[in-house]
Design a protein around this motif. Structure first.
Motif, PDB file in Angstrom:
ATOM      1  N   SER A   3      33.905  96.654  82.944  1.00 19.95           N
ATOM      2  CA  SER A   3      33.989  95.948  81.656  1.00 19.95           C
ATOM      3  C   SER A   3      34.060  94.434  81.877  1.00 19.95           C
ATOM      4  O   SER A   3      33.515  93.652  81.094  1.00 19.95           O
ATOM      5  N   GLN A   4      34.718  94.004  82.949  1.00 19.25           N
ATOM      6  CA  GLN A   4      34.762  92.582  83.270  1.00 19.25           C
ATOM      7  C   GLN A   4      33.383  92.073  83.692  1.00 19.25           C
ATOM      8  O   GLN A   4      32.994  90.963  83.346  1.00 19.25           O
ATOM      9  N   ALA A   5      32.658  92.907  84.441  1.00 20.19           N
ATOM     10  CA  ALA A   5      31.308  92.534  84.859  1.00 20.19           C
ATOM     11  C   ALA A   5      30.407  92.358  83.646  1.00 20.19           C
ATOM     12  O   ALA A   5      29.615  91.404  83.569  1.00 20.19           O
ATOM     13  N   GLU A   6      30.521  93.245  82.667  1.00 17.58           N
ATOM     14  CA  GLU A   6      29.714  93.135  81.449  1.00 17.58           C
ATOM     15  C   GLU A   6      30.086  91.879  80.661  1.00 17.58           C
ATOM     16  O   GLU A   6      29.243  91.271  79.997  1.00 17.58           O
ATOM     17  N   ALA A   7      31.357  91.490  80.751  1.00 17.58           N
ATOM     18  CA  ALA A   7      31.808  90.285  80.043  1.00 17.58           C
ATOM     19  C   ALA A   7      31.163  89.028  80.610  1.00 17.58           C
ATOM     20  O   ALA A   7      31.020  88.028  79.902  1.00 17.58           O
ATOM     21  N   VAL A   8      30.763  89.069  81.889  1.00 15.89           N
ATOM     22  CA  VAL A   8      30.079  87.925  82.492  1.00 15.89           C
ATOM     23  C   VAL A   8      28.775  87.658  81.737  1.00 15.89           C
ATOM     24  O   VAL A   8      28.458  86.514  81.395  1.00 15.89           O
ATOM     25  N   ALA A   9      28.021  88.721  81.461  1.00 15.55           N
ATOM     26  CA  ALA A   9      26.769  88.579  80.713  1.00 15.55           C
ATOM     27  C   ALA A   9      27.037  88.081  79.293  1.00 15.55           C
ATOM     28  O   ALA A   9      26.303  87.240  78.767  1.00 15.55           O
ATOM     29  N   ASP A  10      28.109  88.597  78.667  1.00 16.47           N
ATOM     30  CA  ASP A  10      28.454  88.152  77.314  1.00 16.47           C
ATOM     31  C   ASP A  10      28.865  86.676  77.305  1.00 16.47           C
ATOM     32  O   ASP A  10      28.549  85.947  76.366  1.00 16.47           O
ATOM     33  N   LEU A  11      29.552  86.245  78.361  1.00 14.96           N
ATOM     34  CA  LEU A  11      29.977  84.852  78.445  1.00 14.96           C
ATOM     35  C   LEU A  11      28.768  83.927  78.559  1.00 14.96           C
ATOM     36  O   LEU A  11      28.706  82.884  77.912  1.00 14.96           O
ATOM     37  N   ILE A  12      27.800  84.321  79.371  1.00 18.43           N
ATOM     38  CA  ILE A  12      26.585  83.519  79.528  1.00 18.43           C
ATOM     39  C   ILE A  12      25.822  83.444  78.208  1.00 18.43           C
ATOM     40  O   ILE A  12      25.270  82.403  77.849  1.00 18.43           O
ATOM     41  N   ALA A  13      25.827  84.552  77.454  1.00 21.19           N
ATOM     42  CA  ALA A  13      25.076  84.613  76.200  1.00 21.19           C
ATOM     43  C   ALA A  13      25.840  84.043  75.014  1.00 21.19           C
ATOM     44  O   ALA A  13      25.275  83.878  73.938  1.00 21.19           O
ATOM     45  N   SER A  14      27.128  83.718  75.191  1.00 21.70           N
ATOM     46  CA  SER A  14      27.939  83.260  74.055  1.00 21.70           C
ATOM     47  C   SER A  14      27.391  81.952  73.492  1.00 21.70           C
ATOM     48  O   SER A  14      27.101  81.023  74.226  1.00 21.70           O
ATOM     49  N   ASP A  15      27.252  81.916  72.170  1.00 22.52           N
ATOM     50  CA  ASP A  15      26.701  80.722  71.519  1.00 22.52           C
ATOM     51  C   ASP A  15      27.618  80.166  70.435  1.00 22.52           C
ATOM     52  O   ASP A  15      27.225  79.313  69.656  1.00 22.52           O
ATOM     53  N   ASN A  16      28.848  80.675  70.382  1.00 21.36           N
ATOM     54  CA  ASN A  16      29.832  80.098  69.463  1.00 21.36           C
ATOM     55  C   ASN A  16      31.235  80.365  70.010  1.00 21.36           C
ATOM     56  O   ASN A  16      31.411  81.094  70.991  1.00 21.36           O
ATOM     57  N   GLU A  17      32.214  79.757  69.385  1.00 21.69           N
ATOM     58  CA  GLU A  17      33.594  79.816  69.877  1.00 21.69           C
ATOM     59  C   GLU A  17      34.138  81.233  69.923  1.00 21.69           C
ATOM     60  O   GLU A  17      34.816  81.622  70.875  1.00 21.69           O
ATOM     61  N   ALA A  18      33.831  82.023  68.877  1.00 17.72           N
ATOM     62  CA  ALA A  18      34.370  83.383  68.810  1.00 17.72           C
ATOM     63  C   ALA A  18      33.823  84.251  69.938  1.00 17.72           C
ATOM     64  O   ALA A  18      34.574  84.971  70.604  1.00 17.72           O
ATOM     65  N   ASN A  19      32.495  84.195  70.155  1.00 15.34           N
ATOM     66  CA  ASN A  19      31.891  84.973  71.242  1.00 15.34           C
ATOM     67  C   ASN A  19      32.455  84.551  72.593  1.00 15.34           C
ATOM     68  O   ASN A  19      32.714  85.386  73.468  1.00 15.34           O
ATOM     69  N   HIS A  20      32.636  83.248  72.771  1.00 14.70           N
ATOM     70  CA  HIS A  20      33.175  82.725  74.028  1.00 14.70           C
ATOM     71  C   HIS A  20      34.599  83.227  74.243  1.00 14.70           C
ATOM     72  O   HIS A  20      34.970  83.652  75.342  1.00 14.70           O
ATOM     73  N   HIS A  21      35.405  83.192  73.188  1.00 17.07           N
ATOM     74  CA  HIS A  21      36.813  83.617  73.277  1.00 17.07           C
ATOM     75  C   HIS A  21      36.908  85.089  73.673  1.00 17.07           C
ATOM     76  O   HIS A  21      37.691  85.451  74.568  1.00 17.07           O
ATOM     77  N   ILE A  22      36.118  85.945  73.029  1.00 21.39           N
ATOM     78  CA  ILE A  22      36.168  87.384  73.298  1.00 21.39           C
ATOM     79  C   ILE A  22      35.695  87.676  74.719  1.00 21.39           C
ATOM     80  O   ILE A  22      36.307  88.476  75.441  1.00 21.39           O
ATOM     81  N   ALA A  23      34.592  87.018  75.142  1.00 22.84           N
ATOM     82  CA  ALA A  23      34.062  87.240  76.485  1.00 22.84           C
ATOM     83  C   ALA A  23      35.052  86.785  77.551  1.00 22.84           C
ATOM     84  O   ALA A  23      35.251  87.463  78.568  1.00 22.84           O
ATOM     85  N   MET A  24      35.702  85.636  77.320  1.00 26.24           N
ATOM     86  CA  MET A  24      36.672  85.125  78.291  1.00 26.24           C
ATOM     87  C   MET A  24      37.867  86.069  78.414  1.00 26.24           C
ATOM     88  O   MET A  24      38.349  86.346  79.517  1.00 26.24           O
ATOM     89  N   GLN A  25      38.346  86.566  77.273  1.00 24.42           N
ATOM     90  CA  GLN A  25      39.483  87.486  77.288  1.00 24.42           C
ATOM     91  C   GLN A  25      39.141  88.759  78.063  1.00 24.42           C
ATOM     92  O   GLN A  25      39.937  89.249  78.867  1.00 24.42           O
ATOM     93  N   GLN A  26      37.922  89.264  77.842  1.00 25.57           N
ATOM     94  CA  GLN A  26      37.516  90.494  78.515  1.00 25.57           C
ATOM     95  C   GLN A  26      37.285  90.246  80.003  1.00 25.57           C
ATOM     96  O   GLN A  26      37.637  91.072  80.843  1.00 25.57           O
ATOM     97  N   MET A  27      36.685  89.103  80.347  1.00 28.68           N
ATOM     98  CA  MET A  27      36.408  88.803  81.752  1.00 28.68           C
ATOM     99  C   MET A  27      37.708  88.626  82.538  1.00 28.68           C
ATOM    100  O   MET A  27      37.771  88.917  83.731  1.00 28.68           O
ATOM    101  N   ARG A  28      38.744  88.130  81.869  1.00 30.62           N
ATOM    102  CA  ARG A  28      40.039  87.940  82.526  1.00 30.62           C
ATOM    103  C   ARG A  28      40.844  89.236  82.588  1.00 30.62           C
ATOM    104  O   ARG A  28      41.961  89.265  83.094  1.00 30.62           O
ATOM    105  N   GLY A  29      40.266  90.317  82.054  1.00 34.14           N
ATOM    106  CA  GLY A  29      40.880  91.633  82.211  1.00 34.14           C
ATOM    107  C   GLY A  29      41.752  92.086  81.070  1.00 34.14           C
ATOM    108  O   GLY A  29      42.461  93.084  81.198  1.00 34.14           O
ATOM    109  N   GLY A  30      41.722  91.388  79.918  1.00 34.70           N
ATOM    110  CA  GLY A  30      42.569  91.779  78.788  1.00 34.70           C
ATOM    111  C   GLY A  30      42.289  93.191  78.318  1.00 34.70           C
ATOM    112  O   GLY A  30      43.209  94.013  78.164  1.00 34.70           O
TER     113      GLY A  30
END
Length: 468
Positions: free
Chosen positions: A129-156
């Motif tokens: 799930s953290q690996a998938e968040a890396v792709a979401d972080l790269i694709a994030s184009d607004n604050e909300a997407n960035h926040h969710i991807a960062m939380q998931q990548m950090r293991g939340g």
């Protein structure tokens, strides 16, 4: 991927730029780079400490390709868990390709999409799930997407799932132990504690499943359909919201014959505004097709805006009759999707007097006044749209699901745990409950990657960009 191979790829966007970064990862990454790199101070990369940067040249025999900086990361203390060398070179596409081709001729192979992150997953640097968040972080184009991807990548998200799985696994072990002593008719798993755990898991899974409704619209943008009669200012409103001349504006009725879409960021949330063809009776075949598409867009949207031309209230029939017509039109549009948020906007309000605005507001209590041309009321409209989104979970830093694969696994896990709960209520035998417990553990393991297969990994990492 063969685990003993060394891979190389461009890690930055392709094309010309000030600099580019070429990433090399694998057992021989530093060794191969060392052969092709001449340090200005005569250093040997293989003997340098991890997480250090070195200035020198990439050379092909006697030919200098570029002056570069090489960053050294020795496994397991690297992004991939392997030895990694990152070459910062000048951003000429020619230089980039020359360096990559040089490495390919010296024992590397071209990395596949997402292969660096796949290495990180296989080496235990992150879960799936953290690996998938890396792709979401790269694709994030607004604050909300960035926040969710960062939380998931950090293991939340994974930490939450992991805790549930560990607790359930402990009870599963006790139930399995009961099966080994079936003839003695003993209970090792305290049924009261087990019921409490199952209820807690069920509540968490329901919350996560429900969060997907919010997460999905945040990730993909919230579609907002702008509808109304021709020439009421829908295109002008779209341009005002986008702050650019995106849609054609004309005094000729029926100018917009197809839907125009564009996305803007409001309060960190993406909104996709759809300027549709005007709704009216027409014999124009092309315009009729556009009007048909308008009702299709209403079905697809999350929010519907009915825009009315305030300047027409001065002419023709009486004001009361005009307002009754507007109310009827609003009810017609609302009836198409009664559960969706609906906004009635009176455009060109700058052409109305204060008394007229007051009188209209008393009759049409849900009406909001706006002037798309001057921008009056546009900010208020943006705030109202933002209120339609449940951003409470986002503000409270709660886990929000945006990945459809996670959603599917959570749904299946919820179905399984509900069967366990039913088994406890009906006092089923341990062997029957063990089947449902194992199924729940399996679906939770699918999310974090404890349960996986090559086909699943291939599907996930194929959506990554090359170099990540």
């Amino acid at each position: 991927m063969k685990r003993d191979e060394t891979i190389v790829a461009l890690a930055t966007a392709s094309g010309a730029g000030a600099i580019a970064v070429i990433r090399v990862s694998g057992k021989e990454a530093i060794t191969i780079t060392s052969k092709l790199f001449k340090s200005v101070s005569g250093k040997n990369l293989e003997t340098q400490k991890t997480h250090t940067i070195h200035l020198g040249h990439i050379v092909d025999g006697n030919k200098i390709l570029d002056e570069v900086l090489v960053s050294v990361f020795k496994g397991p203390n690297s992004y991939t868990g392997e030895n990694v060398a990152e070459i910062s070179c000048h951003g000429s596409p020619y230089i980039q390709q020359e360096i990559i081709q040089l490495f390919l001729r010296n024992g590397c192979r071209m990395a596949e999409a997402g292969e660096f992150t796949l290495q990180a997953f296989l080496n235990g640097k992150m879960d799936l799930s953290q690996a998938e968040a890396v792709a979401d972080l790269i694709a994030s184009d607004n604050e909300a997407n960035h926040h969710i991807a960062m939380q998931q990548m950090r293991g939340g998200f994974s930490n939450e799932i992991q805790k549930l799985r560990e607790q359930l696994l402990n009870f599963a072990s006790l139930i399995e132990l009961e099966l080994d002593f079936a003839e003695e008719d003993v209970e090792f798993a305290d049924r009261t504690q087990f019921k409490s755990l199952v209820n807690r898991i069920q509540e968490v899974l329901k919350r996560l499943v429900n969060s997907f409704a919010v997460g999905n619209v945040i990730k993909n943008g919230i579609p907002v359909a702008i509808v109304g009669e021709p020439n009421v200012g829908k295109s002008t409103l779209l341009n005002a919201l986008l702050n650019e001349e995106r849609a054609i504006v004309s005094d000729i009725a029926g100018t917009t014959r197809d839907s125009i879409e564009d996305e803007i960021n409001i309060g960190g949330i993406g909104f996709r505004f759809i300027d549709t063809a005007g709704i009216r009776e027409t014999e124009d075949i092309v315009e009729s097709i556009g009007i048909k598409k308008t009702f299709e867009k209403i079905e697809q949207s999350q929010v519907v805006i009915l825009l009315v031309d305030g300047s027409t209230l001065h002419s023709g029939t009486s004001l009361d009759e005009k307002l009754r017509q507007i109310q009827a039109e609003a009810e017609k549009i609302r009836s198409k999707s009664p559960s969706k948020p609906f906004l009635l906007l009176l455009n060109k309000s700058d052409m109305l007097t204060e008394n007229e605005i007051s009188s209209i507001g008393e009759t049409l209590q849900e009406v909001h006044f706006i002037s798309a041309k001057t921008g009056k009321g546009v900010e208020d409209l943006q705030n109202r749209l933002l209120n339609f989104v449940n951003t409470g979970a986002l503000r409270n830093n709660e886990t929000i699901i945006t990945n459809s694969r996670h959603y599917d696994s959570l749904l299946r896990a919820l179905e399984s745990i509900e069967k366990v709960q039913m088994g406890l209520t009906e006092e089923l035998s341990s062997d029957l409950m063990a089947i449902d417990v194992k199924e729940t553990l399996y679906h939770l393991g699918e999310i974090t990657g404890e349960v996986t297969n090559d086909e699943l990994l291939g599907n996930i990492f194929a959506n990554f960009c090359i170099g990540k």
